[in-house]
Design an enzyme around this catalytic site. Structure first.
Site, PDB file in Angstrom:
ATOM      1  N   GLU A   1       1.968 -17.811  20.081  1.00 44.14           N
ATOM      2  CA  GLU A   1       1.379 -18.757  19.133  1.00 44.14           C
ATOM      3  C   GLU A   1       2.476 -19.531  18.405  1.00 44.14           C
ATOM      4  OE1 GLU A   1      -2.284 -16.818  17.460  1.00 44.14           O
ATOM      5  OE2 GLU A   1      -1.513 -17.747  15.642  1.00 44.14           O
TER       6      GLU A   1
ATOM      7  N   ARG B   1       0.831  -1.207   0.000  1.00 50.89           N
ATOM      8  CA  ARG B   1       0.000   0.000   0.000  1.00 50.89           C
ATOM      9  C   ARG B   1       0.857   1.245   0.000  1.00 50.89           C
ATOM     10  NH1 ARG B   1      -3.817  -1.127   4.987  1.00 50.89           N
ATOM     11  NH2 ARG B   1      -4.859  -2.870   3.982  1.00 50.89           N
TER      12      ARG B   1
ATOM     13  N   ARG C   1      -3.153 -28.133   9.594  1.00 54.44           N
ATOM     14  CA  ARG C   1      -2.055 -27.506  10.327  1.00 54.44           C
ATOM     15  C   ARG C   1      -2.636 -27.167  11.687  1.00 54.44           C
ATOM     16  NH1 ARG C   1       3.074 -27.591   9.824  1.00 54.44           N
ATOM     17  NH2 ARG C   1       3.415 -25.471  10.551  1.00 54.44           N
TER      18      ARG C   1
END
Ligand code: FAD
Length: 365
Positions: free
Chosen positions: A299, A175, A248
């Site tokens: 995570e 962007r 996954r």
């Protein structure tokens, strides 16, 4: 029959079906294997903070009908996902935009940034990318690839970018505005008070039995209703007789920290290879509350093995072939199969709601 419908699973798909059918005057029983409702959008209240137990969830859609639909159950806040990346202690804004380019190269205008990217992409000039590394360099150049894509992608897939196919990243959004809003959808937010509240509202007045695995007593439950809606894994429904559909998976390490604010943002990606997790989520920034503590989750992507939570379907040729075989078997069952697990498909929340509404409309025809 005691019920019109038995619905297996209290995730978004099952809960939207339960709400819509109850509205039509149908008698519903929802069975849920887990000890709580909500499926993967479940949020748990940890001392006042809504913790996204099965991964960070941000509602985003262009579909006004779906946005109004969810807002009719609970109020949503104006959360805007603006993740950051941490690479060896340096911080970058995501998605790649004018802020990122300034942080990388000091470029200040779109023209300067475009020229820099074009110069970086020259490395691949004319060559057809043969793997993910070459594809990324051909799209955004080496600097962005090395600092913001390589380590993160290798952790996500558990493989070197040179061994991953180029098609995984057909496009990399770049962007040329100073805009850190990750999504481009018109509507975005998180339910105030958590996603569990959204599901509680949908299931108000519906009989729900928790800690019940439908598959352990399928015949008995089938005798309770004329119609079954099943939202669990398709291969499990058939006792995996044709083999496992692969996924996954993710592992979450969640900690309560005795500080008000750990990282100042809901999502920070760790893009270097040496840090084993891909990102840290700080839950209170999704739905801000004033507390002296905070809850963070690291995570870790992982290979799925028997007993793990199935998160992302691997829609490669082998798995899709197997899925189609299961789908053939499903045709001879008098059961509606819906949602991300039964359809072996990645669905965003607004898509799974739309799919549940379509399913119920078809039932009406
Ligand atoms: P689920 O939520 O999985 O519900 C299925 C339910 O069925 C579960 O509760 C399960 O326990 C139950 N069940 C299964 N088998 C049985 C059985 N035998 N007996 C009884 N019950 C059973 N979407 C977004 O829009 N924005 C996001 O930011 C976003 N983030 C995500 C992050 C991650 C890590 C993942 C994996 C997904 C994300 N999604 C996001 C997608 C979102 O989670 C799904 O769209 C949604 O949860 C799908 O709902 P579902 O009802 O199909 O499945």
């Amino acid at each position: 029959m005691k019920y019109d419908y038995v619905i297996v699973g209290s995730g978004l798909f099952g809960s939207v079906c339960a709400y819509e059918l109850t509205k039509q005057g149908k008698k519903i029983l929802v069975l849920e294997k887990r000890s709580h409702i909500g499926g993967n959008i479940f949020t748990e209240n940890v001392d006042g903070i809504q913790v996204h137990k099965y991964g960070a969830h941000i509602f985003h859609t262009n579909d006004k009908y779906i946005w109004d639909y969810v807002n009719s159950f609970v109020e949503f806040n104006r959360f805007t996902n603006s993740p950051m990346a941490n690479y060896e202690g340096e911080l970058y804004n995501l998605p790649f935009n004018m802020n990122t380019f300034y942080q990388l190269w000091g470029t200040k205008t779109p023209e300067e940034a475009k020229a820099k990217i074009a110069e970086q992409c020259k490395e691949m000039d004319g060559k057809e990318p043969s793997n993910l590394e070459e594809q990324a360099i051909s799209l955004v150049g080496r600097d962005i690839y090395e600092k913001l894509i390589k380590g993160y992608t290798e952790k996500q897939w558990g493989r070197d970018c040179k061994d991953l196919p180029a098609f995984i990243i057909r496009r990399l959004p770049v962007r040329f505005t100073y805009d850190n809003n990750y999504f481009t959808d018109r509507y975005q937010g998180v339910p105030i008070g958590g996603y569990t509240k959204l599901i509680e509202e949908m299931l108000k007045g519906v009989e729900v039995r928790l800690n019940v695995d439908y598959l352990k007593d399928k015949d008995m439950y089938q005798n309770l209703a004329d119609n079954i809606i099943y939202t669990g894994p398709l291969d499990e429904y058939f006792d995996k007789k044709l083999g496992n559909l692969e996924y996954r998976s993710l592992e979450f390490k969640t900690k309560v920290l005795p500080q008000e604010n750990f990282q100042g943002n809901a999502v920070i990606n760790y893009t270097e290879q040496d840090i084993p997790f891909t990102r840290i989520i700080e839950h209170k920034h999704f739905d801000p509350v004033t507390t002296k503590h905070t809850v963070v989750t690291e995570e870790y992507p992982s290979e799925w093995k028997e007993g793990d939570e199935p998160y992302y379907p691997i829609n490669d040729d082998v798995n899709m072939k197997l899925f189609k075989q299961y789908r053939e078997l499903a045709k001879s069952e008098n059961v509606i199969f819906g949602g991300r697990l039964a359809e072996y498909k990645y669905y965003d929340m607004h898509q799974v709601i739309r799919s549940a509404l379509n399913t119920i409309n078809k039932e009406d025809e």
